[in-house]
Design a protein around this motif. Structure first.
Motif, PDB file in Angstrom:
ATOM      1  N   THR A 255      -3.355  -8.205  -0.019  1.00 14.94           N
ATOM      2  CA  THR A 255      -2.308  -8.206   1.006  1.00 14.94           C
ATOM      3  C   THR A 255      -1.017  -8.799   0.454  1.00 14.94           C
ATOM      4  O   THR A 255       0.070  -8.402   0.860  1.00 14.94           O
ATOM      5  N   GLN A 256      -1.130  -9.751  -0.486  1.00 11.22           N
ATOM      6  CA  GLN A 256       0.085 -10.265  -1.120  1.00 11.22           C
ATOM      7  C   GLN A 256       0.743  -9.183  -1.975  1.00 11.22           C
ATOM      8  O   GLN A 256       1.965  -9.031  -1.970  1.00 11.22           O
ATOM      9  N   VAL A 257      -0.090  -8.441  -2.719  1.00 10.13           N
ATOM     10  CA  VAL A 257       0.452  -7.329  -3.512  1.00 10.13           C
ATOM     11  C   VAL A 257       1.207  -6.373  -2.598  1.00 10.13           C
ATOM     12  O   VAL A 257       2.341  -5.964  -2.867  1.00 10.13           O
ATOM     13  N   GLN A 258       0.568  -6.056  -1.453  1.00  7.10           N
ATOM     14  CA  GLN A 258       1.169  -5.144  -0.495  1.00  7.10           C
ATOM     15  C   GLN A 258       2.494  -5.707   0.046  1.00  7.10           C
ATOM     16  O   GLN A 258       3.501  -5.007   0.102  1.00  7.10           O
ATOM     17  N   ALA A 259       2.467  -6.974   0.431  1.00  5.88           N
ATOM     18  CA  ALA A 259       3.647  -7.590   1.044  1.00  5.88           C
ATOM     19  C   ALA A 259       4.802  -7.640   0.049  1.00  5.88           C
ATOM     20  O   ALA A 259       5.937  -7.283   0.362  1.00  5.88           O
ATOM     21  N   LEU A 260       4.523  -8.088  -1.182  1.00  8.30           N
ATOM     22  CA  LEU A 260       5.606  -8.254  -2.150  1.00  8.30           C
ATOM     23  C   LEU A 260       6.089  -6.906  -2.682  1.00  8.30           C
ATOM     24  O   LEU A 260       7.280  -6.702  -2.887  1.00  8.30           O
ATOM     25  N   ALA A 261       5.138  -5.973  -2.869  1.00 13.04           N
ATOM     26  CA  ALA A 261       5.541  -4.662  -3.380  1.00 13.04           C
ATOM     27  C   ALA A 261       6.468  -3.961  -2.388  1.00 13.04           C
ATOM     28  O   ALA A 261       7.393  -3.253  -2.785  1.00 13.04           O
ATOM     29  N   TRP A 269       4.546   3.391  -0.204  1.00 16.56           N
ATOM     30  CA  TRP A 269       3.888   3.417  -1.509  1.00 16.56           C
ATOM     31  C   TRP A 269       2.962   2.230  -1.740  1.00 16.56           C
ATOM     32  O   TRP A 269       2.298   2.158  -2.770  1.00 16.56           O
ATOM     33  N   THR A 270       2.946   1.266  -0.818  1.00 15.35           N
ATOM     34  CA  THR A 270       2.067   0.117  -1.051  1.00 15.35           C
ATOM     35  C   THR A 270       0.605   0.500  -0.864  1.00 15.35           C
ATOM     36  O   THR A 270      -0.268  -0.070  -1.510  1.00 15.35           O
ATOM     37  N   ASP A 271       0.318   1.482  -0.013  1.00 12.67           N
ATOM     38  CA  ASP A 271      -1.069   1.911   0.161  1.00 12.67           C
ATOM     39  C   ASP A 271      -1.643   2.513  -1.123  1.00 12.67           C
ATOM     40  O   ASP A 271      -2.731   2.136  -1.538  1.00 12.67           O
ATOM     41  N   PRO A 272      -0.910   3.446  -1.763  1.00 16.13           N
ATOM     42  CA  PRO A 272      -1.426   3.954  -3.042  1.00 16.13           C
ATOM     43  C   PRO A 272      -1.669   2.849  -4.070  1.00 16.13           C
ATOM     44  O   PRO A 272      -2.625   2.927  -4.848  1.00 16.13           O
ATOM     45  N   ILE A 273      -0.852   1.796  -4.064  1.00 13.96           N
ATOM     46  CA  ILE A 273      -1.069   0.704  -5.020  1.00 13.96           C
ATOM     47  C   ILE A 273      -2.397   0.018  -4.727  1.00 13.96           C
ATOM     48  O   ILE A 273      -3.218  -0.215  -5.614  1.00 13.96           O
TER      49      ILE A 273
ATOM     50  N   VAL B 202      15.012   0.794   7.236  1.00 12.11           N
ATOM     51  CA  VAL B 202      13.711   0.776   6.588  1.00 12.11           C
ATOM     52  C   VAL B 202      12.826   1.790   7.302  1.00 12.11           C
ATOM     53  O   VAL B 202      12.965   2.005   8.508  1.00 12.11           O
ATOM     54  N   PHE B 203      11.967   2.461   6.509  1.00  8.06           N
ATOM     55  CA  PHE B 203      11.035   3.405   7.107  1.00  8.06           C
ATOM     56  C   PHE B 203       9.621   2.907   6.881  1.00  8.06           C
ATOM     57  O   PHE B 203       9.186   2.733   5.750  1.00  8.06           O
ATOM     58  N   ALA B 204       8.935   2.628   7.981  1.00  6.91           N
ATOM     59  CA  ALA B 204       7.586   2.081   7.905  1.00  6.91           C
ATOM     60  C   ALA B 204       6.576   3.213   8.023  1.00  6.91           C
ATOM     61  O   ALA B 204       6.823   4.182   8.732  1.00  6.91           O
ATOM     62  N   PRO B 205       5.424   3.106   7.340  1.00  2.01           N
ATOM     63  CA  PRO B 205       4.419   4.166   7.461  1.00  2.01           C
ATOM     64  C   PRO B 205       3.976   4.318   8.921  1.00  2.01           C
ATOM     65  O   PRO B 205       3.981   3.350   9.675  1.00  2.01           O
ATOM     66  N   LEU B 206       3.599   5.536   9.282  1.00  8.95           N
ATOM     67  CA  LEU B 206       3.077   5.800  10.610  1.00  8.95           C
ATOM     68  C   LEU B 206       1.809   4.969  10.804  1.00  8.95           C
ATOM     69  O   LEU B 206       1.044   4.769   9.861  1.00  8.95           O
ATOM     70  N   ASP B 207       1.560   4.488  12.009  1.00  4.26           N
ATOM     71  CA  ASP B 207       0.392   3.648  12.311  1.00  4.26           C
ATOM     72  C   ASP B 207       0.400   2.349  11.517  1.00  4.26           C
ATOM     73  O   ASP B 207      -0.650   1.908  11.051  1.00  4.26           O
ATOM     74  N   SER B 208       1.548   1.743  11.316  1.00  2.00           N
ATOM     75  CA  SER B 208       1.584   0.446  10.645  1.00  2.00           C
ATOM     76  C   SER B 208       0.923  -0.595  11.534  1.00  2.00           C
ATOM     77  O   SER B 208       1.102  -0.585  12.744  1.00  2.00           O
ATOM     78  N   LYS B 209       0.157  -1.496  10.898  1.00  2.86           N
ATOM     79  CA  LYS B 209      -0.482  -2.564  11.670  1.00  2.86           C
ATOM     80  C   LYS B 209       0.512  -3.669  11.927  1.00  2.86           C
ATOM     81  O   LYS B 209       0.633  -4.213  12.990  1.00  2.86           O
ATOM     82  N   ASP B 210       1.216  -4.012  10.848  1.00  6.51           N
ATOM     83  CA  ASP B 210       1.979  -5.242  10.870  1.00  6.51           C
ATOM     84  C   ASP B 210       3.412  -4.937  10.454  1.00  6.51           C
ATOM     85  O   ASP B 210       3.648  -4.471   9.345  1.00  6.51           O
TER      86      ASP B 210
END
Lengths: 296, 393
Positions: A255-261, A269-273, B202-210
């Motif tokens: 989740t830190q990787v996701q947040a900072l990326a 693009w954080t999901d693919p990472i 900013v564009f957030a992914p669809l169905d973002s949780k947070d």
């Protein structure tokens, strides 16, 4: 934007918010890693058990049950449900040759059914319980809602509690023994079938508890189970199947990787990472960070 | 024996077809096909379309019909899927021989049905789809739109914002797909024309949780206004999380018309207070025609009409006016009659612009007060319509 502004308004809150999300993910992944790692069942319906917990909390709160009591009541109510699911759905296919495939398909089907049943009972519209602890605190200019602060502390307490039960008690030893070698454990007097059902129910109870805790933040709707399931599986794989510490470290790290990326690249693009990390682990280190294959 | 039965059957069928195709065509009912989602996610929208059309058909038939002929509605479920919509529309044109088609919700379905209508040389209209392209670069001589398009909504909202918060710094947060990007771009261009500054987007992914991961950037920008076009559950999470983090104080939140709806407003609760958007219809419009419409709608359906119900209701009256003006249901004559047509609807007079087949209508700005939308401003039809971008006809 000045450097101080960036640090105070962007970087630091990002780390703290990432931590709160990380705790949420760890809470969902905890039950999953126990069921997956110890029972060797790929429980695709784990997200729906999380949703059932959230809906149960919503319904009971409407009936006048207080939030603090729900934290105990909902997981306890989930245990017979978990026992029944294990007896009626998992056990009949558990002994088959392709155990991974059959349990995956059975629990996937169960998840789809639960999702629709929730929709029929509660309707498709989103609902949201009130935040049990309102308000926000400010520390060094970083604002964090009190409930998220509470979630981080409670999350830590739950992880420590579960780790204590699994690694330090006789009950935990029986579970690990049954997972390691069920025939040997059975011959030493461990009631293996009861231990299996109980462990599954324990994981389901944890999912329900996560549902109660996260509902005020993420709101409640029939497909909410899909929210965390992929991330939770990733955490279990990266952390090492069945390893509680692995789930904690991997959950917070990813989740830190996701947040900072997401500060540097488009958030999409954080999901693919994150999922790329999972694939890399499966290829190069299938036992995960803390797992030892064959050991729970 | 069997072959004799089949022959009789075929003979009977042929006779029946000949009858319905020939003698009945001019004196029988006018058939209007409705391809609308009756199942799936968009069911609530399809429901409103159906209720609006049925109420209008009942009123028109009770008052003597269209040019003396009764109106019959034929429904088909499009499942909000363009592929299904095309199949069902083809069936309505070819098998049911409908004179006119409406009901499509998904903008993709509307665009696909427009092409089909051209091939069948029939007319169609949408009462729901927002995408500007339907009466813009992908306009069709056979497609009309009687509801407000995305640009009309954003122009109305931007005009109000310029009065409410002149020269405000706006931050944009949209869902990361076609609808999100086009709504943000449309509102940004309208808002910049009326003097707003852009703080960031900013564009957030669809169905973002947070959504908390974007809050740092929002805080650092210090905007006075946040524009968002997220929808459904995403709105619930975005607005409640903004509230939990104390970001809503002093911030005006505005958005697309689908952002806060009757489906999610309860779950959003107090965090929805003050949210403003531009719309083409609200049940609260203070006109006698609208009061009468809302009452009749409630009596028939035990629910309030929304913009989809009202625009669908209004459409049948436009078709009635056009057919009576043309004196026929022939495609070319009705098309000519619809172009430039002005008719009365619950929300006021609408005029179909001949150049792109887009209805011009007064626009309203509504704002959430104590959990309900209140009308706080309106913009004249001419000021909200935007340029004619259709070059095909």
């Amino acid at each position: 934007m000045t450097a101080i502004d960036y640090l105070q308004f962007v970087l630091a809150p990002q780390v703290v918010n990432g931590l709160a999300l990380g705790v949420a993910v760890v809470l969902v992944a905890l039950g999953l890693t126990i069921i997956f790692g110890m029972l060797d069942v790929i429980n695709m319906s784990h997200g729906e058990f999380y949703a059932i917990g959230a809906y149960a909390a919503l319904a009971l709160a409407a009936a006048g049950v207080g939030f603090w009591f729900l934290l105990v009541l909902v997981p306890v109510l989930m245990i017979p449900l978990g026992m029944a699911a294990e007896r009626l759905l998992i056990r009949p296919v558990f002994g088959s040759k392709d155990r991974h495939v059959t349990t995956l398909l059975v629990t996937f089907g169960l998840g789809l059914i639960v999702e629709d049943v929730l929709k029929i009972i509660f309707g498709a519209n989103t609902q949201r319980p009130p935040t049990p602890i309102p308000g926000a605190s400010e520390m060094f200019g970083i604002i964090l809602p009190n409930y998220r602060l509470f979630l981080i502390l409670v999350g830590a307490a739950i992880v420590l509690g579960v780790a204590y039960v699994v690694y330090r008690t006789r009950l935990g030893a029986m579970v690990r023994a049954a997972a390691f070698d069920r025939n040997m454990a059975a011959s030493l007097g461990v009631p293996v079938s009861l231990v299996y059902a109980g462990t599954f129910a324990f994981g389901v109870g944890l999912a329900g508890l996560a549902g109660v805790l996260l509902a005020p933040i993420y709101s409640v709707f029939p497909t909410m189970g899909r929210d965390f399931i992929l991330l939770a599986f990733t955490v279990v794989i990266v952390g090492g199947m069945g390893s509680i510490w692995g789930a904690v470290v991997a959950g917070l790290l990813l989740t830190q990787v996701q947040a900072l990326a997401s500060l540097v690249i488009s958030p999409v693009w954080t999901d693919p990472i994150v999922f790329g990390t999972m694939v890399a682990f499966l290829v190069f280190r299938p036992q995960g960070l803390f797992g030892r294959l064959g050991h729970a | 024996m069997t072959s004799a039965i089949i022959k009789t059957l075929i003979g009977g069928l042929l006779a029946a077809t000949a009858l319905s195709g020939g003698a009945f065509a001019q004196s029988g009912p006018i058939k209007i096909g409705v391809v609308t989602p009756l199942s799936g996610t968009y069911t609530p929208i399809g429901q409103q379309v159906r209720w609006g059309l049925e109420l209008a058909a009942k009123e028109i038939n009770a008052a003597g019909g269209v040019a003396g002929r009764q109106v019959a509605l034929v429904f088909e479920d499009e499942e909000a899927n363009p592929a299904v919509a095309v199949q069902k529309a083809e069936k309505l044109f070819q098998v049911e021989k409908v004179d006119f088609l409406t009901g499509t919700v998904n903008s993709g379905s509307t665009l696909a049905v427009a092409q089909l209508a051209e091939r069948n040389n029939k007319l169609a209209a949408t009462t729901v789809s927002f995408a500007d392209s339907i009466t813009g670069d992908k306009c069709s001589p056979n497609m009309f739109r009687v509801n407000a398009r995305a640009e009309q909504q954003s122009v109305a909202l931007a005009a109000w914002l310029a009065k409410e918060k002149p020269k405000a710094k706006v931050y944009y947060l949209g869902p990361d797909y076609e609808m999100g990007r086009s709504t943000v771009a449309a509102f940004k261009s309208s808002a910049e024309k009326t003097g707003s500054a852009t703080g960031g987007e900013v564009f957030a992914p669809l169905d973002s949780k947070d959504y908390t991961q974007y809050f740092g950037q929002i805080r650092a920008t210090r905007p006075q206004v946040l524009y968002t076009s997220v929808a459904g559950n995403d709105t619930v999470r975005l607005l409640t999380q903004l509230q939990d983090f104390g970001l809503l104080s002093g911030l005006t939140v505005v958005g697309a018309s689908g952002t806060v709806t009757s489906q999610n407003i309860t779950a959003i609760g107090a965090a929805a207070e003050g949210f403003a958007t531009g719309v083409g219809y609200s049940p609260q419009i203070d006109r006698p025609e609208n009061k009468k419409f809302v009452e009749a709608f409630r009596a028939a359906n035990k629910a309030d009409p929304d913009l989809y119900g009202a625009d669908s209701y209004g459409l049948l009256f436009a078709y009635k006016a056009a057919v009576e003006k043309a004196g026929s249901t022939e495609t070319d004559k009705v098309r000519e009659a619809l172009r430039g047509l002005t008719w009365q609807t619950p929300q006021g007079a609408k005029t179909i612009r001949a150049g792109d087949h887009q209805a011009m209508q007064p626009m309203y700005v509504v704002r959430v007060t104590k959990g309900k939308f209140d009308i706080i401003d309106n913009v004249a039809a001419e000021n909200a319509i935007g340029p004619d971008a259709c070059t095909r006809f």
